[in-house]
Scaffold this motif. Sequence first.
Motif, mmCIF file in Angstrom:
data_model
loop_
_atom_site.group_PDB
_atom_site.id
_atom_site.type_symbol
_atom_site.label_atom_id
_atom_site.label_comp_id
_atom_site.label_asym_id
_atom_site.label_seq_id
_atom_site.Cartn_x
_atom_site.Cartn_y
_atom_site.Cartn_z
ATOM 1 N N GLY A 77 24.467 -49.604 4.032
ATOM 2 C CA GLY A 77 23.561 -50.937 3.768
ATOM 3 C C GLY A 77 22.820 -51.138 5.216
ATOM 4 N N THR A 78 21.896 -52.224 5.268
ATOM 5 C CA THR A 78 21.412 -52.557 6.314
ATOM 6 C C THR A 78 21.670 -53.807 7.089
ATOM 7 O OG1 THR A 78 19.018 -52.661 7.637
ATOM 8 C CG2 THR A 78 19.198 -53.545 5.192
ATOM 9 N N CYS A 79 21.195 -54.429 8.001
ATOM 10 C CA CYS A 79 21.635 -55.746 8.614
ATOM 11 C C CYS A 79 20.457 -56.145 9.454
ATOM 12 C CB CYS A 79 22.768 -55.630 9.445
ATOM 13 S SG CYS A 79 22.732 -54.435 10.851
ATOM 14 N N TRP A 80 20.401 -57.509 9.840
ATOM 15 C CA TRP A 80 19.548 -58.229 10.644
ATOM 16 C C TRP A 80 19.158 -57.418 11.905
ATOM 17 C CZ3 TRP A 80 18.590 -60.022 15.465
ATOM 18 C CH2 TRP A 80 17.268 -60.766 15.540
ATOM 19 N N CYS A 81 20.403 -56.914 12.549
ATOM 20 C CA CYS A 81 19.976 -56.404 13.906
ATOM 21 C C CYS A 81 19.378 -54.816 13.944
ATOM 22 C CB CYS A 81 21.323 -56.131 14.895
ATOM 23 S SG CYS A 81 22.788 -55.186 14.042
ATOM 24 N N VAL A 82 19.833 -54.243 12.846
ATOM 25 C CA VAL A 82 19.230 -52.839 12.625
ATOM 26 C C VAL A 82 17.667 -53.051 12.312
ATOM 27 C CG1 VAL A 82 18.974 -50.765 11.501
ATOM 28 C CG2 VAL A 82 21.350 -51.610 12.336
ATOM 29 N N GLN A 83 17.380 -54.065 11.515
ATOM 30 C CA GLN A 83 16.158 -54.141 11.112
ATOM 31 C C GLN A 83 15.110 -54.754 12.198
ATOM 32 O OE1 GLN A 83 16.586 -56.982 7.911
ATOM 33 N NE2 GLN A 83 16.732 -55.417 6.214
ATOM 34 N N ALA A 84 15.868 -55.726 12.994
ATOM 35 C CA ALA A 84 15.059 -56.144 14.133
ATOM 36 C C ALA A 84 14.797 -55.146 15.428
ATOM 37 C CB ALA A 84 15.788 -57.482 14.875
ATOM 38 N N TYR A 85 15.685 -54.181 15.344
ATOM 39 C CA TYR A 85 15.587 -53.198 16.454
ATOM 40 C C TYR A 85 14.258 -51.987 15.762
ATOM 41 C CZ TYR A 85 16.580 -48.317 18.260
ATOM 42 O OH TYR A 85 16.485 -47.260 18.818
ATOM 43 N N GLN A 86 14.570 -51.953 14.514
ATOM 44 C CA GLN A 86 13.288 -51.175 13.947
ATOM 45 C C GLN A 86 11.985 -51.460 14.105
ATOM 46 O OE1 GLN A 86 13.777 -48.299 13.117
ATOM 47 N NE2 GLN A 86 11.631 -47.699 12.099
ATOM 48 N N ASN A 87 11.910 -52.996 13.889
ATOM 49 C CA ASN A 87 10.476 -53.755 14.087
ATOM 50 C C ASN A 87 10.201 -53.927 15.505
ATOM 51 O OD1 ASN A 87 10.384 -53.716 11.209
ATOM 52 N ND2 ASN A 87 11.355 -55.768 10.899
#
Length: 369
Positions: A77-87
């Motif tokens: 799965g994914t999570c907020w910190c991975v998504q924020a890092y990617q963005n």
Amino acid sequence: MEKPTRLALLKEIAEFLNEETETYSMLQGALKSLIDGSEFTTGWIFFIDEVGQHELVSYINLPGALEKNNCQYMREGTCWCVQAYQNKKLTKASNIINCSRINLANRAYHEETDGVTHHATVPLRSGEEQFGLLNVATPHTKRYSEENLELLESVALQIGSAIKRILLTNQEKEAARISERNRLARDLHDSVNQMLFSVKLTAHAALGMTQEEVSRKAFQVIEDTSQQAVNEMRALIWQLKPVGLEQGLVNALKQYSELLQLELLVKVEGLIKLPNLIEENVYRIVQEAINNTKKHGDTTQVKLNLIQKLDYLYVTIVDFGKGFDATHPNSYHSHGINNMKQRSKQINGKLMIESQPSKGTQIYITIPL
């Protein structure tokens, strides 16, 4: 035991990082030093690729809820910190108010959380280049002090610099290795291989010229032994320099498998036309997997699936041999597996290994094109 001062801890970690030459052992050692020498009680590190896919590469003292099923909640799965890092929205050490991974694990295994409900995170970077996230947590803590976040930021910068140094060093070493492999391959082919072949031909000729039984047996042994030595020398030369790669990846891997007396069953979907760098590294990864099967698998058959889509190459390597416990922490730090992971990372690929004792091994690689 009294914790070291912040300055002493940073010095200890810096000295350790300065001596390390292997990425995964470096990450594990640095993370352990941080957890042992600070108020944080658990930590984990994600590598994150260009498309936002994360890989759990190191962890220390995870609560039982997060360690369940081979760290399922950390790997999937994914999570907020991975998504924020990617963005590009996560640029410094930060408190994470709501972690979906911890929440899911805590709901499923509430009695095994060790009081961990929130964590702090920081990107691992060197200059403008980013590699992933360093995450830490402490029981019964929702927000971490500015002092602890500053410590986390400092350690992350140290680790990021060490990752970059190791990557650059490995690139230099790889260039030197390729040059030396090519030289050794030429020397072995032009000298030792030719001499062995000459011995084989001489023994074969002598065998046809004598009727004396003892002599015939001796010449037959010399011919057979020379042929075996020629085959092993060809396999060695092939490992040094895959001379058939210019005829295509599949052809080179089939020929190499034949030299090892393994049956390689290949299934191809799409037109396998790859850039040289990707083709060379995929060849070396599959070669390493085939070598492992030969040495440890106790089987003579390997399945290889290659699927090339518009944007990705998917590689699957399967054997039905002895297998090993892929959930054991030490299994991911073997020399062969580390080689495969390093090569996969060089081409921005993601490699996953599944194996159980007596149930064979499956290796999955996804490579952006």
